[in-house]
Each structure stands twice: as C-alpha cells, then as structure tokens.
Design a protein around this motif. Structure first.
Motif, mmCIF file in Angstrom:
data_model
loop_
_atom_site.group_PDB
_atom_site.id
_atom_site.type_symbol
_atom_site.label_atom_id
_atom_site.label_comp_id
_atom_site.label_asym_id
_atom_site.label_seq_id
_atom_site.Cartn_x
_atom_site.Cartn_y
_atom_site.Cartn_z
ATOM 1 N N UNK A 1 12.325 23.931 -3.173
ATOM 2 C CA UNK A 1 11.543 24.687 -4.169
ATOM 3 C C UNK A 1 10.212 24.995 -3.531
ATOM 4 N N UNK A 2 9.832 26.227 -3.519
ATOM 5 C CA UNK A 2 8.521 26.578 -2.960
ATOM 6 C C UNK A 2 7.911 27.688 -3.782
ATOM 7 N N UNK A 3 6.741 27.419 -4.344
ATOM 8 C CA UNK A 3 6.053 28.441 -5.124
ATOM 9 C C UNK A 3 6.911 28.932 -6.276
ATOM 10 N N UNK B 1 0.857 -1.196 0.000
ATOM 11 C CA UNK B 1 0.000 0.000 0.000
ATOM 12 C C UNK B 1 0.886 1.236 0.000
ATOM 13 N N UNK B 2 0.295 2.330 -0.444
ATOM 14 C CA UNK B 2 1.069 3.577 -0.503
ATOM 15 C C UNK B 2 1.129 4.200 0.894
ATOM 16 N N UNK B 3 2.332 4.460 1.335
ATOM 17 C CA UNK B 3 2.515 5.158 2.606
ATOM 18 C C UNK B 3 2.506 6.666 2.362
ATOM 19 N N UNK B 4 3.303 7.096 1.387
ATOM 20 C CA UNK B 4 3.446 8.537 1.138
ATOM 21 C C UNK B 4 3.185 8.844 -0.333
ATOM 22 N N UNK B 5 2.294 9.799 -0.550
ATOM 23 C CA UNK B 5 2.184 10.374 -1.893
ATOM 24 C C UNK B 5 2.910 11.710 -1.818
ATOM 25 N N UNK B 6 3.965 11.813 -2.582
ATOM 26 C CA UNK B 6 4.685 13.080 -2.586
ATOM 27 C C UNK B 6 4.158 13.945 -3.712
ATOM 28 N N UNK B 7 3.782 15.163 -3.390
ATOM 29 C CA UNK B 7 3.296 16.127 -4.374
ATOM 30 C C UNK B 7 4.275 17.298 -4.369
ATOM 31 N N UNK B 8 4.993 17.441 -5.495
ATOM 32 C CA UNK B 8 6.033 18.463 -5.561
ATOM 33 C C UNK B 8 5.481 19.867 -5.727
ATOM 34 N N UNK B 9 6.375 20.796 -5.930
ATOM 35 C CA UNK B 9 5.984 22.199 -6.054
ATOM 36 C C UNK B 9 5.158 22.427 -7.323
ATOM 37 N N UNK B 10 5.504 21.718 -8.396
ATOM 38 C CA UNK B 10 4.739 21.834 -9.642
ATOM 39 C C UNK B 10 3.697 20.719 -9.673
#
Ligand code: WTA
Length: 642
Positions: free
Chosen positions: A187-189, A89-98
């Motif tokens: 990276x942020x915004x 199962x997925x533990x972490x979904x990483x969603x980047x800045x873009x």
C-alpha cells in the motif's frame, strides 16, 4: 558571491568536535591498521581477525580485503548482543501508509521473528551462500527477512517494490535466487501495489525459484501455486524460535543490490560481512551523533541502499530505534512527515532533497502546523541539494536549531563517505562538506591528473574503506572495468565535484550516463533499450534534464519506424510502456520525436548535444562539425519539448 556558513553548534558530551575529527582523520590516514583495529571493537567478533587491510587497486594485482581471518554474524550484531541490556527496547517502529496504522517491535520480538524466519528458510533448503530475493513493502517483516538471511549466511537481494515483473525477473535470474519473499500487496499513498501478481509474472520469465513465501499485508485474495507458494505467517508459526547464528568469514558475501550504471543491465553490487557492517555502524553513530534511546527515521525504502544501511543495519547494529515508513510524504496530505515526527517523537530525520523540494513548494503552513520539538538533527542523501532547499529544511523544518547533514555516498560505497559531523563541521548549504575518517578523496581532470586546492573535476577515491563493494555479482571483470580503469589505480565515483578553498566538497552530479531522478539512479541505456523494444520505435537516446522537484528528469529522443506518425497518444503509450518494462521511476518526463539523432561519422550518438538541447541551452552547442549530418541539430532544436 561567498557561500553561507553556519558554524557547527556545540554538541552534548561525547560528540565529536572539530579537534577530534582532525585527530581521527589523521590517524586513519597515517596508521589505518591501528585506527581500524580500534574501530572494529564496535562489533562483536566470533573469531578475531588477523590482518586489518589487504588492498590493491592495481588492475594486475587487484584485491580488496578487510579483517581477514575474522568471523562474525551480522544478525547477532544487530540483535543478540542487545538482548541482555535492551531486549525490551523498541527496535522498529512501523508506520503504515495511513497515519497511526503501525506497530512497535522490541529487540526481543525481532530476534524471535528472525530466528523463526531463518528456520523457515532452512526448512525450504536455503543454505549458506544461497541467494534469496526480497520483493516487499516497508514492513518489519522485511527487516526480519534481511536479518534471517544473514543469520544463516544466505545472501539477500532486495528488489524495490516499484520495479516491474521484467526488472524483477532479470534480477532473480542474474543472481540465481532459489527463494523469493513477497507480500500479497503493498500500500503506498492509498494505492495498492500487486506485489504477488508481479512475482507470478516474473517467475513465468525466469526459472530456478523453488519457493515463494507470501506475507499477508492487505489480505487480498491472491492465487497461490501449489508446491511453490507458502503463506509466511503459517510457516513462521510452526517454526522454532531458536536458531544459532552462522559464523561468517569477514569477507563472506552479505547482500547483493542491483544498481544502474552507464552501460548494459543493472549491476549486482556485492557487499561483504564485516567491513560493510563496521562502516554503517560507525557512520550511523558519528554522522547522526546517535544517542541511546533516540528515535531515528530514515524515509528511504529498503529497496535502495539507503534503506539497507540506515533503516536496518546501521541503526540496529547500534541498538537504536528505527522507523520503517510504508507511506509517502504527501499522503494523506503534505504535513504527513511532520505529523508523524510529532506523534512518534522522532529525533533524527534523514530524507532526500526531492522530498524536501516537493514539500517546500506546498508552503510552510503544512510544517508549522506541527511543533517538531523532538527533532534534533536533519539529514539528506541521494542527490545534490540546492542551497534554497537546504535553507528551507534548516530554517522552516529545523527552526534553525538542528544541524543539517548533507551526506554523499553511493550503493557501491556501502555507507556515507562525505558528510559533516554535526558538532564538528561548519555547514555550508549545498556542500556535503568533508570526507569522513578513512576516506581519501581526490579530484582529477579528464586525463586523471590530480588537481590540488580549490578546483573542479571528477571525484575519485584513492584508497579503500571497509564498506566498499567487493565485486559485481558474477562479473568481477566488469567491477574492475567499471570503477578502476577510467583512472587506473583509483576508484572512480562517476560524480563531478568541486572543492573550495576551505577543502569543502561540492558534488555537482553524475558525469557518466546515469541520471538521478528523485534520488534514484537510472541508466540511460536501460531506458533506451526499453524504448526500442516498442514495435513502433526505431531508435532512442535518453538524457537527463533539469527538473524542479526531481532534480533530474528523463528526456527521451525517439525515432520512429518508417510509416509511424508521432502523436500525443503515442507519447502517452511510450511513457506507459517504459513504466511497464522497468517501473514508474523510469517513465520519461519528456518525449521528443526526432527524425534523426546527431551521430558522428562512425555512428556514435553525440549525447553532449542532446543534453544541451534537453536543458534548453541551445545557444552554445559546441562543435558540431564532426557530425555525419549537422542538419539534424537544427531539427532537434526546433522540435524541443517542454
Ligand atoms: C548522488 C545513494 C550529491 C551521486 C546513497 C551518487 C549525491 C549517487 C548525494 C549514488 C549527496 C548521493 N550530494 N549527490 N549528498 N548522495 N548522491 O547509488 O551522484 O542510489 O553517485 O546511492 O547519488 O546513488 P545511489
């Protein structure tokens, strides 16, 4: 005016209803030992505990101990015990800045990463009890680094990536970290954050760090110091994926997290192993009514306690899928959260009132453009939510289908203490509603007298709960002084609070010299000492002022050295100066140059008056007769900024 009430919606099978909440609350008060003995079964123990609770808040006989005799490992509870059933199962979904830049990591993959990283730490001489500072973006490796520390019994101290090199150096020095984990850049915004360069600058100011592990995030060319700096991926590639979890005593330290108080430098809040993990495990499950397979998204950064408890430890201990978001809600546009909710299929969203208010201003179209059908529950944390923002969150974001859980807690409390249970508690916009089982709230007057019924005063907690902080790192006396002496025998939260006739709690905000800017705590003393470190500044006093989006803004009164002239350029320079000294979140929203500050004859600054002026409430400044020079008040009123 009566407050709006939204009756609790019935929940799916297994959710806690009103009668079950009452039963649990009563059990937790009447028989805490029995209650917590049962709750402790949520965790895997290596050695069973002997005593449940050993607590006294009396200054001369002070102790807070939970589950003595027991041993466990936090990473094993967050990873190993899930492998058999949900390793894939997925533990972490990483969603980047873009949008769409991201990754999915299963429990098995995360387990392997954590073991490798734990072995890298060991190879660099990190042992049980040693401190490790993390200065990282919101990437899965950050969660892996936290868990790797817990695997070997090292104590992590995460410093928010928005803090300056000076702030970072102070935190590294205070806890004596020997190893730092960072990234080349964040990276942020759409903007780059020079994390590694900040670490280099910090390490010029403090000693003791032997190793810096550097994660490649952007691939930027950063200088590496021979013998000290190592690339994390190369080290992990060579490390064994096997690492047995270290048995940790229930009261062994788990992590340190620095937070601002009303005096002096930030305090290292210390949380310990079993009590903290149990508290976040239970509150995550119950307050969000989490169901197997659901996707939970808490937008907080792991640099704050909300990220510790509800991005990493609470979700992973429950085997949940947690989203780690490395971006900001207004990039690339104001629909980012809702676009991401739809794309990932997020079921539960937990964010801060400041984010809600800033998005509300941009209009509903950014929200209604997306269907948000996956959402089932909404949560808020970090500051009081005004009823208008609550209603908008409920009506526009949640389409009147999703309960809103307004959760009150603090870095010190480890996890949520006052919040609705979504299918048990009728909701009132602006109220965090009622204490969770095990939480003993009391409202006291200025003298510490308990106030009954519908009332308003200062919020105290009269007994311990497992997730309570145990000490201030390196300064136990300060811990007792700060929290247990204002009202002897009680934990004082620093918050003002009203209780209505239905027993609902309404947090009114800090009553001490802490300001809550966009849900982030800032000590006025910290900002003041940054300001007076500027060569042109003689004296500074900082107070909070109401701010439409941030909740509170920072209002600074500054007295210049003789011969210095106020100017717009100097205002800009001082704001920039504080950004550099502490970080962007501490930059004053308003700077008023003042020829003098209102002081008593004994030299104490009367902040009450400064607060009133900053608020624009100058008709009622109260008694100014004790001032050494009452004339300064008129000057201050005339020179008000904003
Ligand atoms: C405030 C964040 C009203 C409060 C978890 C507290 C809130 C401080 C709420 C702790 C809420 C947090 N309603 N006020 N739901 N949640 N606060 O340590 O003043 O960063 O004392 O912990 O935030 O901030 P901290």
């Amino acid at each position: 005016m009566t407050d709006a009430v939204y009756p609790a919606l019935p929940g799916p099978a297994g959710s806690i209803d009103a009668a079950e909440y009452e039963r649990q609350y009563r059990a937790s008060i009447e028989d805490p030992d029995g209650y917590w003995r049962g709750e402790a079964k949520r965790l895997d123990w290596m050695t069973p505990f002997e005593t449940v609770k050993d607590v006294s808040f009396a200054a001369d006989d002070f102790r807070i101990r939970w589950f003595d005799g027991g041993a466990m490992n936090v990473s094993a509870n967050c990873l190993d015990r899930h492998l058999a059933e949900r390793g894939d199962s997925i533990a972490i979904i990483w969603e980047g800045d873009e949008p769409g830049d991201g990754a999915r990591i299963t429990y098995r993959q995360l387990h392997e990463q954590v073991c490798c990283l734990a072995n890298v730490l060991k190879a660099r001489g990190v042992a049980k009890g040693d401190r490790v500072t993390l200065y990282l973006p919101m990437v899965p490796e950050a969660a892996a680094a936290m868990l790797a520390c817990t695997r070997i019994g090292a104590i992590h101290s995460i410093v928010f990536g928005g803090f300056s090199p000076d702030s970072l150096a102070g935190r590294i020095e205070d806890c004596g970290s020997k190893l730092v984990i960072t990234a080349d850049e964040g990276c942020r915004g759409g903007k780059r954050v020079p994390l590694k360069a900040n670490v280099d600058a910090a390490l010029e100011k403090c000693g003791g760090v032997e190793t810096v592990l550097v994660l490649k995030r952007t691939g930027a060319d950063v200088p590496m110091t021979e013998g000290r700096d190592l690339w994390l991926d190369a080290e992990m590639a060579n490390a064994s994926p096997e690492c047995a979890p270290e048995p940790m005593a229930a009261e062994d330290p788990l992590f340190i997290l620095y937070t601002s108080g009303s005096t002096g430098k930030p305090k290292g809040v210390l949380h310990t192993t079993a009590g903290y993990l149990l508290w976040v495990t239970k509150t995550f499950r119950d307050v969000f009514d989490y169901r197997e397979g659901e996707i939970f998204w808490c937008t907080a950064d792991i640099g704050w306690v909300t990220g510790h408890s509800y991005v990493v430890y609470g979700p992973l201990a429950n085997g949940a899928t947690t989203v780690m978001f490395d971006g900001v809600p207004n990039h690339p546009d104001h629909g980012r959260l809702w676009e991401t909710v739809d794309r990932l299929g997020v079921n539960i969203l937990y964010t801060a009132p400041t984010a809600i208010r800033s998005l509300m201003r941009e209009g509903d179209a950014h929200v209604t453009k997306y269907n948000r059908r996956s959402l089932r529950l909404l949560g808020t944390v970090g500051e009081p939510i005004n009823p208008e923002a609550w209603e908008w969150y409920y009506r526009v974001v949640g389409d009147r289908r999703c309960p809103v859980v307004d959760t009150w807690w603090q870095t010190e409390t480890g996890g949520i203490l006052i919040a609705p249970l979504p299918h048990a508690t009728d909701l009132k916009p602006g109220s965090a509603t009622k204490p969770l089982p095990g939480v003993c709230c009391e409202i006291v007057d200025a003298e510490g007298q308990p106030l009954d019924g519908a009332t308003e005063g200062n919020l105290c907690l009269t007994d311990s709960w497992p997730g309570q902080m145990r000490t201030v790192w390196g300064d136990h006396e300060r811990f007792i002084q700060t929290y247990f002496t204002t009202y002897p025998g009680k934990y004082f939260t620093g918050d003002g609070c009203r209780r209505d006739g239905d027993g609902y709690y309404w947090i009114t905000g800090r009553v001490d010299d802490v300001i809550n800017v966009s849900g982030h705590r800032m000590g006025t003393a910290e900002v003041e000492s940054a300001l007076v470190a500027h060569a042109k500044v003689a004296e500074a006093a900082v107070v909070g002022m109401p701010h439409e989006v941030k909740g509170q803004g920072i209002y600074a009164y500054v007295t210049l050295n003789a011969g210095e002239e106020p100017s717009d350029d100097l205002t800009a320079e001082l704001r920039q100066w504080v950004r550099r000294e502490i970080g962007p979140i501490a930059s004053p929203d308003a700077v008023q140059f003042a020829p003098g500050l209102p002081k008593t004859r004994s030299g104490k600054i009367m902040r009450r008056i400064l607060r009133k002026i900053a608020e624009g409430d100058v008709s009622n400044l109260g008694d100014t007769s004790t001032l050494a020079d009452p004339g300064v008040v008129e000057q201050l009123v005339a020179g008000r900024v904003g």
